[in-house]
Design a protein around this motif. Sequence first.
Motif, PDB file in Angstrom:
ATOM      1  N   LYS A   1      -3.459  -1.003   3.245  1.00 36.25           N
ATOM      2  CA  LYS A   1      -1.640  -1.619   3.500  1.00 36.25           C
ATOM      3  C   LYS A   1      -1.615  -2.503   2.538  1.00 36.25           C
ATOM      4  CE  LYS A   1      -0.245  -4.439   7.124  1.00 36.25           C
ATOM      5  NZ  LYS A   1      -0.544  -5.017   8.766  1.00 36.25           N
ATOM      6  N   ASN A   2      -0.052  -2.874   2.325  1.00 37.70           N
ATOM      7  CA  ASN A   2       0.391  -3.197   0.958  1.00 37.70           C
ATOM      8  C   ASN A   2       1.038  -4.559   1.921  1.00 37.70           C
ATOM      9  OD1 ASN A   2       2.741  -2.442   1.771  1.00 37.70           O
ATOM     10  ND2 ASN A   2       3.262  -0.965   0.063  1.00 37.70           N
TER      11      ASN A   2
ATOM     12  N   GLU B   1       1.841   0.454   5.901  1.00 43.17           N
ATOM     13  CA  GLU B   1       0.359   1.467   5.857  1.00 43.17           C
ATOM     14  C   GLU B   1       0.447   2.689   5.727  1.00 43.17           C
ATOM     15  OE1 GLU B   1      -1.911   0.504   9.885  1.00 43.17           O
ATOM     16  OE2 GLU B   1      -0.416  -1.819   9.410  1.00 43.17           O
TER      17      GLU B   1
ATOM     18  N   ASP C   1      -9.225  -1.034  -5.576  1.00 36.15           N
ATOM     19  CA  ASP C   1      -8.401  -1.033  -5.070  1.00 36.15           C
ATOM     20  C   ASP C   1      -7.420   0.516  -4.158  1.00 36.15           C
ATOM     21  OD1 ASP C   1      -7.867   0.180  -6.813  1.00 36.15           O
ATOM     22  OD2 ASP C   1      -5.361  -0.577  -8.272  1.00 36.15           O
ATOM     23  N   GLU C   2      -8.338   1.189  -4.569  1.00 35.46           N
ATOM     24  CA  GLU C   2      -8.341   2.621  -3.887  1.00 35.46           C
ATOM     25  C   GLU C   2      -9.592   2.717  -2.744  1.00 35.46           C
ATOM     26  OE1 GLU C   2      -7.803   4.930  -7.080  1.00 35.46           O
ATOM     27  OE2 GLU C   2      -8.965   4.920  -8.042  1.00 35.46           O
TER      28      GLU C   2
ATOM     29  N   LYS D   1      -4.875   6.044  -3.640  1.00 32.78           N
ATOM     30  CA  LYS D   1      -4.262   4.504  -3.809  1.00 32.78           C
ATOM     31  C   LYS D   1      -2.894   3.751  -2.716  1.00 32.78           C
ATOM     32  CE  LYS D   1      -3.591   1.121  -7.767  1.00 32.78           C
ATOM     33  NZ  LYS D   1      -3.633   0.852  -8.871  1.00 32.78           N
ATOM     34  N   LEU D   2      -2.688   2.632  -2.321  1.00 38.72           N
ATOM     35  CA  LEU D   2      -1.453   2.420  -1.748  1.00 38.72           C
ATOM     36  C   LEU D   2      -0.801   1.202  -2.860  1.00 38.72           C
ATOM     37  CD1 LEU D   2       1.168   2.649   0.256  1.00 38.72           C
ATOM     38  CD2 LEU D   2      -0.293   1.166   1.653  1.00 38.72           C
ATOM     39  N   THR D   3       0.059   1.044  -2.782  1.00 37.32           N
ATOM     40  CA  THR D   3       1.057   0.541  -4.560  1.00 37.32           C
ATOM     41  C   THR D   3       1.683  -0.511  -3.936  1.00 37.32           C
ATOM     42  OG1 THR D   3       3.169   1.598  -4.896  1.00 37.32           O
ATOM     43  CG2 THR D   3       0.891   2.508  -6.102  1.00 37.32           C
ATOM     44  N   GLU D   4       1.991  -1.744  -4.360  1.00 35.88           N
ATOM     45  CA  GLU D   4       3.067  -2.226  -3.202  1.00 35.88           C
ATOM     46  C   GLU D   4       4.305  -1.904  -4.312  1.00 35.88           C
ATOM     47  OE1 GLU D   4       2.600  -5.640  -1.824  1.00 35.88           O
ATOM     48  OE2 GLU D   4       0.787  -5.509  -2.873  1.00 35.88           O
TER      49      GLU D   4
ATOM     50  N   ASN E   1       5.174   0.877  -2.091  1.00 34.73           N
ATOM     51  CA  ASN E   1       5.369   1.561  -0.981  1.00 34.73           C
ATOM     52  C   ASN E   1       5.293   2.770  -2.179  1.00 34.73           C
ATOM     53  OD1 ASN E   1       5.823  -0.542   0.484  1.00 34.73           O
ATOM     54  ND2 ASN E   1       8.647  -0.451   0.404  1.00 34.73           N
TER      55      ASN E   1
END
Length: 336
Positions: free
Chosen positions: A22-23, A28, A122-123, A148-151, A153
């Motif tokens: 989730k960012n 999500e 972060d992943e 990885k989920l980035t800020e 989106n």
Amino acid sequence: MITIQPFDTTQDGHSVSLVILKNASGMEAHFLTYGAILQRLIIPDKRDYTDVVLGYNDLITYENDPYFMGQLVGRNANRIANAEVVLDGKKVSLSANEGTNHLHGGFEGFGKKIWNVAELDDEVVFSYRSKDGEEGYPGNLQTKMFVKLTEANELIMRLEATTDQETIVNLTRHEYFNLNPQSGEGITKHALQINGGGILPKNENNVPTGEVLRVESTPFDLQELKVLAEPLSELDGGFDHNYVLEKYSAEVPAAVLAAPGGSPKMEVHCTQPGLQFYSAAGIDAVPNKYGAIQGPSPALCLEPQYFPDSPNHPNFPSTVLKPDAVYRHEIRYKFL
């Protein structure tokens, strides 16, 4: 933020975990360790939050699912004619799970396996060891998917594989996208662009002939963003074709998908030469997590990959992986 928690147990007693990324904006991504399945992909949009991938609430439905719903597909995505390849000068027989064809890794491909998962800063990394002889493939294959989920989106998935014998590898993702699932309608009002000027014509067994057909002046021409209703009406059976990508990079998307009205919009970036566009025309309805999505074409798949049946076409990019090499492939979903 990354959370790993229990999800369910398979029918044969294996524990399955749910991995949630989730960012800060509320996007999500929910993955299962069964099949490395993307169960939910929740994005912020003008209607609050939308889950844009089809899927199920319970594990048993995924176990019985015939559509490869949300799976990581391997060892070989798509079809191999006559379930045969030649490796190191020797004929190798693979499992024939679609008539005479080998499809999406066989009867129990990677999307039906239990994957290990570990958190790395972060992943997260999913890993699976495919044993020598599994579905007929030679070599022990170690496969990893870094997520990885980035800020910004973006959901980024990096795929890697190594082998101890010469083998073939062609991995992809098999998400079913519908950017407007609240409507209960399929994707005919969605607009799609694919940055490919050619497709691979198929024979009666649904495998490539080896030629490349230019898309100009055909229903396959999606080089500009186009509402899908018209091209779908012109193709008996809809789309299940591999596009030859000519423009793709971290900056240039392989494909762009837009919901009715233009928002939300998704870009698909990849590092592979082909993109399979499957419009799911043969699926009448899917019992989705939030109620049935009506078909035909309740959703669509955009599958970055090497070309179908590559081992049997010397003019196609090679899918052979040797012991001294590393298979690498990145897929990125970016939401605007």
